[in-house]
Design a protein around this motif. Structure first.
Motif, PDB file in Angstrom:
ATOM      1  N   GLY A 132     -12.433  93.624 -54.183  1.00  0.00           N
ATOM      2  CA  GLY A 132     -12.755  92.558 -55.122  1.00  0.00           C
ATOM      3  C   GLY A 132     -12.983  91.229 -54.426  1.00  0.00           C
ATOM      4  O   GLY A 132     -12.661  90.170 -54.966  1.00  0.00           O
ATOM      5  N   GLN A 133     -13.545  91.278 -53.213  1.00  0.00           N
ATOM      6  CA  GLN A 133     -13.876  90.043 -52.493  1.00  0.00           C
ATOM      7  C   GLN A 133     -14.962  89.293 -53.257  1.00  0.00           C
ATOM      8  O   GLN A 133     -15.853  89.915 -53.869  1.00  0.00           O
ATOM      9  CB  GLN A 133     -14.362  90.381 -51.088  1.00  0.00           C
ATOM     10  N   VAL A 134     -14.921  87.977 -53.233  1.00  0.00           N
ATOM     11  CA  VAL A 134     -15.913  87.165 -53.932  1.00  0.00           C
ATOM     12  C   VAL A 134     -16.477  86.113 -52.981  1.00  0.00           C
ATOM     13  O   VAL A 134     -15.727  85.455 -52.252  1.00  0.00           O
ATOM     14  CB  VAL A 134     -15.304  86.475 -55.168  1.00  0.00           C
ATOM     15  N   VAL A 135     -17.802  85.999 -52.972  1.00  0.00           N
ATOM     16  CA  VAL A 135     -18.471  84.930 -52.222  1.00  0.00           C
ATOM     17  C   VAL A 135     -19.380  84.180 -53.186  1.00  0.00           C
ATOM     18  O   VAL A 135     -19.791  84.709 -54.219  1.00  0.00           O
ATOM     19  CB  VAL A 135     -19.300  85.488 -51.040  1.00  0.00           C
ATOM     20  N   SER A 136     -19.694  82.944 -52.844  1.00  0.00           N
ATOM     21  CA  SER A 136     -20.644  82.160 -53.637  1.00  0.00           C
ATOM     22  C   SER A 136     -21.704  81.592 -52.707  1.00  0.00           C
ATOM     23  O   SER A 136     -21.423  81.281 -51.536  1.00  0.00           O
ATOM     24  CB  SER A 136     -19.925  81.026 -54.379  1.00  0.00           C
ATOM     25  N   LEU A 137     -22.918  81.450 -53.209  1.00  0.00           N
ATOM     26  CA  LEU A 137     -24.021  80.957 -52.387  1.00  0.00           C
ATOM     27  C   LEU A 137     -25.211  80.615 -53.264  1.00  0.00           C
ATOM     28  O   LEU A 137     -25.237  80.958 -54.458  1.00  0.00           O
ATOM     29  CB  LEU A 137     -24.416  81.990 -51.338  1.00  0.00           C
ATOM     30  N   ASP A 138     -26.196  79.933 -52.673  1.00  0.00           N
ATOM     31  CA  ASP A 138     -27.451  79.622 -53.351  1.00  0.00           C
ATOM     32  C   ASP A 138     -28.504  80.643 -52.940  1.00  0.00           C
ATOM     33  O   ASP A 138     -28.705  80.891 -51.740  1.00  0.00           O
ATOM     34  CB  ASP A 138     -27.927  78.209 -52.979  1.00  0.00           C
ATOM     35  N   VAL A 139     -29.196  81.233 -53.919  1.00  0.00           N
ATOM     36  CA  VAL A 139     -30.176  82.282 -53.629  1.00  0.00           C
ATOM     37  C   VAL A 139     -31.482  82.024 -54.379  1.00  0.00           C
ATOM     38  O   VAL A 139     -31.545  81.231 -55.324  1.00  0.00           O
ATOM     39  CB  VAL A 139     -29.639  83.675 -54.038  1.00  0.00           C
ATOM     40  N   ARG A 140     -32.513  82.735 -53.938  1.00  0.00           N
ATOM     41  CA  ARG A 140     -33.804  82.691 -54.630  1.00  0.00           C
ATOM     42  C   ARG A 140     -33.665  83.235 -56.041  1.00  0.00           C
ATOM     43  O   ARG A 140     -32.922  84.189 -56.288  1.00  0.00           O
ATOM     44  CB  ARG A 140     -34.829  83.505 -53.846  1.00  0.00           C
TER      45      ARG A 140
END
Length: 466
Positions: A132-140
């Protein structure tokens, strides 16, 4: 003088006729050579043009697309990786993050890993898994620019199928489970309310009730410097962490084909706001010692009391193999399991089939090990034990009965030793166990931080001089 075979027709030719014939053949040879060369040049040009066309692909036009902030929920089996975070050398130290960035780049979802507002909830170590790892980022995104609405001119916009796209590019032991739209200022690290870990282990001869009593002493806010590895380069001065849940529960499902029926599986469920480096594994190591009755539950109180134990005693941490980052808790995240609600079923079905396939492989391997373990365990001790060891009550016992008997100390006329359980099938055999309170200690956290500062100053001065 005899003539060479085939030369009869030239025997009556004059010298002039022979020279003319020779000049004719020479001109033909030059013409053929020129044609062959020209053909080769044309063929080479065609190949070069084809290669040039393939290597000079049109660059991706990012200006045509909008960018949105999302969170990704990731599952991975960390046994084959050097940790979640990339260390910059993926060939020698492969990481989950490295494979994720590679997939994101190949899918043209990001242009640059260092410029996509990337944040991770947990930094799991080498060999540690995550479900249940979570990452956040900006994507197309396929959304129209300068808007967050999915509806434009009464037409529904189909978003990029983030889950399916990335899963096609990721290794078999890394999967995207879900995605969620988030605000621009969202951070997977700082917006996380709590992290939950699971540590699986076999009961064996461990005293589960004693371990439960000990685990309760972790609850609340404490200074955990004696349950972690201190890194002077981080210059950490606050070692207080809050534990919200610390339970030892039986694993609910049963493993069929288990040759050792009494070896039930248990899990240490641990939830806290944040954790220090190797904290969970050091906590589990102490619980194992208590379960083996080598330490009493009060050792936890002593280690949490910095006035009593100002520096961490030198004791081994538990194995990384059974440790799992199970869940990361956030407020108001709406997880989506497909491109939209209409595609969730198909995406989840593909995900389930893939995970089932991987489970089938590992379960089959486990069955092979179980078969071998069963055959070895059924061997009679009367045929195996040396004469000097037969005085121990081995009559009608099997190898399995003896190895996992209540007496976990194996003795003979030449040695006596005990095995310290480290989890994940690992044990450390020692001749004489030394209590935690009597072990040598590491440098204090303050000392490690100061030593690093001095070292850093020396390195900086050397760089200035050179």
């Amino acid at each position: 003088m005899s003539q060479l075979p085939g030369n009869e027709k030239y025997s009556n030719w004059t010298r002039k006729q022979l020279i003319e014939k020779l000049l004719f053949y020479e001109s033909k040879l030059e013409e053929n050579t020129l044609n062959s060369t020209n053909s080769q040049i044309i063929l080479t040009k065609k190949v070069d043009k084809k290669n040039k066309k393939s290597t000079s692909a049109r660059p991706f036009d990012w200006s045509k697309y909008s960018i949105r902030s999302i969170a990704l929920k990731i599952a991975y089996l960390g046994w084959n990786y050097s940790g979640f975070a990339s260390q910059g050398n993926e060939d020698d130290f492969p990481s989950i993050e490295g494979h994720l960035f590679k997939a994101l780049l190949n899918a043209k979802l990001i242009a640059d890993p260092s410029d996509c507002n990337f944040s991770k909830c947990g930094r799991t170590d080498k060999g540690v898994s995550g479900l249940g790892q979570v990452v956040s980022l900006d994507v197309r995104s396929n959304l129209p620019k300068n808007t967050s609405s999915d509806i434009t001119n009464n037409k529904k916009i189909e978003e990029v199928p983030y889950i399916d796209t990335l899963n096609r590019l990721l290794p078999d032991d890394i999967r995207i489970l879900a995605w969620a739209p988030v605000d621009k200022d969202f951070s997977a690290r700082f917006n996380c309310k709590s992290r939950k870990y699971k540590y699986f282990f076999v009961r064996g001869n461990l005293d589960i009730e004693l371990m439960r009593e000990a685990a309760n002493r972790f609850l609340g806010t404490h200074d955990f410097r004696n349950f972690c590895k201190v890194d002077g380069s981080k210059q950490i001065t606050n070692f207080e962490r809050t534990i919200l849940e610390a339970r030892i529960d039986p694993v609910q499902y049963k493993h069929q084909d288990n040759p050792l029926e009494f070896r039930e599986f248990y899990v240490f469920n641990l939830r806290g706001t944040a954790f220090l480096w190797h904290q969970v594994r050091f906590m589990m190591s102490i619980l194992f010692l208590i379960g083996q009755k080598l330490e009493s539950p009060s050792i936890i109180d002593n280690l949490l009391d910095i006035t009593k134990t100002p520096a961490k005693p030198n004791y081994e941490m538990a194995s990384e193999i059974p440790l799992v980052l199970y869940d990361c808790e956030f407020d108001n995240l709406e997880w989506q399991y497909g491109r939209d609600s209409g595609t969730s079923f198909n995406t989840l079905s593909r995900l389930y089939k893939h995970v089932y396939g991987q489970w089938y492989i590992h379960t089959t391997k486990s069955l092979v090990y179980s078969t071998l373990l069963y055959d070895l365990g059924e061997m009679s001790l009367n045929q195996l034990m040396q004469n000097e060891m037969k005085e121990q009550n081995t009559q009608n016992k099997s190898l399995k009965d003896f190895v996992y008997s209540d007496n976990n100390i194996i003795t003979s006329s030449t040695n006596a030793s005990t095995s310290i359980i480290l989890g994940g099938g690992k044990e450390h055999r020692i001749r004489n166990y030394v209590k935690i309170s009597n072990k040598k200690t590491c440098d204090t956290a303050e000392s490690k931080n100061e030593k690093y500062k001095v070292k850093r100053i020396k390195l900086d001065n050397n760089e200035i001089e050179t």
